[in-house]
Design a protein around this motif. Sequence first.
Motif, PDB file in Angstrom:
ATOM      1  N   LYS A  75      22.418  -2.843 -13.555  1.00  0.00           N
ATOM      2  CA  LYS A  75      21.076  -2.404 -13.177  1.00  0.00           C
ATOM      3  C   LYS A  75      20.823  -2.698 -11.700  1.00  0.00           C
ATOM      4  N   ALA A  76      20.839  -1.662 -10.874  1.00  0.00           N
ATOM      5  CA  ALA A  76      20.640  -1.830  -9.433  1.00  0.00           C
ATOM      6  C   ALA A  76      19.520  -0.920  -8.942  1.00  0.00           C
ATOM      7  N   ILE A  77      18.647  -1.472  -8.118  1.00  0.00           N
ATOM      8  CA  ILE A  77      17.478  -0.753  -7.628  1.00  0.00           C
ATOM      9  C   ILE A  77      17.326  -0.976  -6.129  1.00  0.00           C
ATOM     10  N   SER A  78      17.171   0.097  -5.363  1.00  0.00           N
ATOM     11  CA  SER A  78      16.895  -0.016  -3.936  1.00  0.00           C
ATOM     12  C   SER A  78      15.385  -0.013  -3.705  1.00  0.00           C
ATOM     13  N   LEU A  79      14.905  -0.952  -2.908  1.00  0.00           N
ATOM     14  CA  LEU A  79      13.484  -1.012  -2.579  1.00  0.00           C
ATOM     15  C   LEU A  79      13.142  -0.162  -1.357  1.00  0.00           C
ATOM     16  N   THR A  80      14.128   0.575  -0.846  1.00  0.00           N
ATOM     17  CA  THR A  80      13.896   1.378   0.366  1.00  0.00           C
ATOM     18  C   THR A  80      13.570   2.833   0.058  1.00  0.00           C
ATOM     19  N   ASP A  81      13.592   3.225  -1.211  1.00  0.00           N
ATOM     20  CA  ASP A  81      13.564   4.653  -1.542  1.00  0.00           C
ATOM     21  C   ASP A  81      12.211   5.204  -1.996  1.00  0.00           C
ATOM     22  N   HIS A  82      11.262   4.322  -2.306  1.00  0.00           N
ATOM     23  CA  HIS A  82       9.962   4.798  -2.789  1.00  0.00           C
ATOM     24  C   HIS A  82       9.032   4.984  -1.588  1.00  0.00           C
ATOM     25  N   VAL A  83       9.196   6.114  -0.909  1.00  0.00           N
ATOM     26  CA  VAL A  83       8.482   6.345   0.355  1.00  0.00           C
ATOM     27  C   VAL A  83       6.961   6.323   0.182  1.00  0.00           C
ATOM     28  N   PRO A  84       6.379   6.968  -0.851  1.00  0.00           N
ATOM     29  CA  PRO A  84       4.930   6.896  -0.992  1.00  0.00           C
ATOM     30  C   PRO A  84       4.406   5.468  -1.143  1.00  0.00           C
ATOM     31  N   LEU A  85       5.130   4.641  -1.924  1.00  0.00           N
ATOM     32  CA  LEU A  85       4.681   3.265  -2.111  1.00  0.00           C
ATOM     33  C   LEU A  85       4.874   2.440  -0.836  1.00  0.00           C
ATOM     34  N   ILE A  86       5.962   2.683  -0.134  1.00  0.00           N
ATOM     35  CA  ILE A  86       6.201   1.987   1.131  1.00  0.00           C
ATOM     36  C   ILE A  86       5.102   2.309   2.135  1.00  0.00           C
ATOM     37  N   THR A  87       4.748   3.590   2.247  1.00  0.00           N
ATOM     38  CA  THR A  87       3.704   3.966   3.209  1.00  0.00           C
ATOM     39  C   THR A  87       2.335   3.468   2.775  1.00  0.00           C
ATOM     40  N   ALA A  88       2.104   3.402   1.469  1.00  0.00           N
ATOM     41  CA  ALA A  88       0.814   2.890   0.984  1.00  0.00           C
ATOM     42  C   ALA A  88       0.633   1.425   1.358  1.00  0.00           C
ATOM     43  N   TRP A  89       1.647   0.603   1.079  1.00  0.00           N
ATOM     44  CA  TRP A  89       1.535  -0.814   1.418  1.00  0.00           C
ATOM     45  C   TRP A  89       1.490  -1.015   2.933  1.00  0.00           C
ATOM     46  N   SER A  90       2.261  -0.225   3.658  1.00  0.00           N
ATOM     47  CA  SER A  90       2.282  -0.356   5.108  1.00  0.00           C
ATOM     48  C   SER A  90       0.938   0.026   5.714  1.00  0.00           C
ATOM     49  N   ASN A  91       0.354   1.095   5.204  1.00  0.00           N
ATOM     50  CA  ASN A  91      -0.925   1.575   5.722  1.00  0.00           C
ATOM     51  C   ASN A  91      -2.086   0.678   5.320  1.00  0.00           C
ATOM     52  N   TYR A  95       3.312  -3.549   7.432  1.00  0.00           N
ATOM     53  CA  TYR A  95       4.706  -3.198   7.147  1.00  0.00           C
ATOM     54  C   TYR A  95       5.488  -4.400   6.615  1.00  0.00           C
ATOM     55  N   GLU A  96       5.091  -5.579   6.984  1.00  0.00           N
ATOM     56  CA  GLU A  96       5.821  -6.779   6.553  1.00  0.00           C
ATOM     57  C   GLU A  96       5.719  -7.027   5.054  1.00  0.00           C
ATOM     58  N   HIS A  97       4.852  -6.270   4.357  1.00  0.00           N
ATOM     59  CA  HIS A  97       4.667  -6.481   2.912  1.00  0.00           C
ATOM     60  C   HIS A  97       5.330  -5.413   2.039  1.00  0.00           C
ATOM     61  N   ILE A  98       6.014  -4.451   2.645  1.00  0.00           N
ATOM     62  CA  ILE A  98       6.469  -3.286   1.866  1.00  0.00           C
ATOM     63  C   ILE A  98       7.478  -3.618   0.780  1.00  0.00           C
ATOM     64  N   PHE A  99       8.267  -4.671   0.977  1.00  0.00           N
ATOM     65  CA  PHE A  99       9.261  -5.021  -0.039  1.00  0.00           C
ATOM     66  C   PHE A  99       8.722  -6.065  -1.018  1.00  0.00           C
ATOM     67  N   GLU A 100       8.021  -7.057  -0.515  1.00  0.00           N
ATOM     68  CA  GLU A 100       7.527  -8.108  -1.402  1.00  0.00           C
ATOM     69  C   GLU A 100       6.538  -7.557  -2.431  1.00  0.00           C
ATOM     70  N   GLU A 101       5.710  -6.583  -2.036  1.00  0.00           N
ATOM     71  CA  GLU A 101       4.728  -6.053  -2.970  1.00  0.00           C
ATOM     72  C   GLU A 101       5.399  -5.201  -4.048  1.00  0.00           C
ATOM     73  N   GLN A 102       6.450  -4.471  -3.690  1.00  0.00           N
ATOM     74  CA  GLN A 102       7.215  -3.751  -4.711  1.00  0.00           C
ATOM     75  C   GLN A 102       7.877  -4.737  -5.665  1.00  0.00           C
ATOM     76  N   LEU A 103       8.454  -5.765  -5.100  1.00  0.00           N
ATOM     77  CA  LEU A 103       9.200  -6.738  -5.891  1.00  0.00           C
ATOM     78  C   LEU A 103       8.285  -7.505  -6.849  1.00  0.00           C
ATOM     79  N   ALA A 104       7.068  -7.791  -6.397  1.00  0.00           N
ATOM     80  CA  ALA A 104       6.139  -8.567  -7.216  1.00  0.00           C
ATOM     81  C   ALA A 104       5.849  -7.882  -8.557  1.00  0.00           C
ATOM     82  N   ASN A 105       5.935  -6.562  -8.603  1.00  0.00           N
ATOM     83  CA  ASN A 105       5.695  -5.827  -9.841  1.00  0.00           C
ATOM     84  C   ASN A 105       6.820  -5.967 -10.845  1.00  0.00           C
ATOM     85  N   MET A 106       8.035  -6.277 -10.365  1.00  0.00           N
ATOM     86  CA  MET A 106       9.213  -6.145 -11.217  1.00  0.00           C
ATOM     87  C   MET A 106      10.068  -7.391 -11.360  1.00  0.00           C
ATOM     88  N   ILE A 107      10.009  -8.304 -10.410  1.00  0.00           N
ATOM     89  CA  ILE A 107      10.962  -9.409 -10.366  1.00  0.00           C
ATOM     90  C   ILE A 107      10.806 -10.341 -11.562  1.00  0.00           C
TER      91      ILE A 107
END
Length: 200
Positions: A75-91, A95-107
């Motif tokens: 089971k492998a997942i890239s956190l770089t590919d969900h562009v809408p979610l990345i731009t939402a957190w960045s906006n 930008y410094e939160h784009i990976f941690e906020e994705q990870l917080a949902n799943m880790i």
Amino acid sequence: MEAQASITTYFTELEQMLHAISQAHVQNILSLLEDAYHHGHRIFIMGNGGSAATASHFALDLAKNTIVPQAPRLKAISLTDHVPLITAWSNDTAYEHIFEEQLANMIEPGDVVIGISASGNSLNVINALNVAKKSRAATIGLLGAKGGLIKTIVDAYVLAPGQNIEQEEDAHMILAHLMTRHMREVVRSYAQQLALAGTN
């Protein structure tokens, strides 16, 4: 510099760098990946710029190129590919939160989080690795020559001691392919064990 000299120099420096990579450090990473696979945990991968592309490529290879019939899939997942979610957190935050906020949902405890960073100082990668550590997930860094701050916070890392970022990024892709091939053999071996035990 003449073209031939440029080619020769780059290839020579790349060869020297690959010989300088710590095989013991690579083995430490492979042990964490093996443990995650055998316990059904997930592997999350991230990076910026060229390292984002490597993260996507690495996740693709781990998820697809390790498939062996009659064995559980990795089971492998890239956190770089969900562009809408990345731009939402960045906006909406930074930008410094784009990976941690994705990870917080799943880790979950036991998962593995891999940060790819030539500088070793990418704040968004560091923030996500800290979230992973708080969640009792294993953390890995694929880093450049110096390692940066990430070197001091992860459970395992490997340095790419190149003379420039291009060579460091080359090494990261080579390491990703090495790890994929290794994990394919791990999955194949597990499938054989299951077959002998009559459980697949």
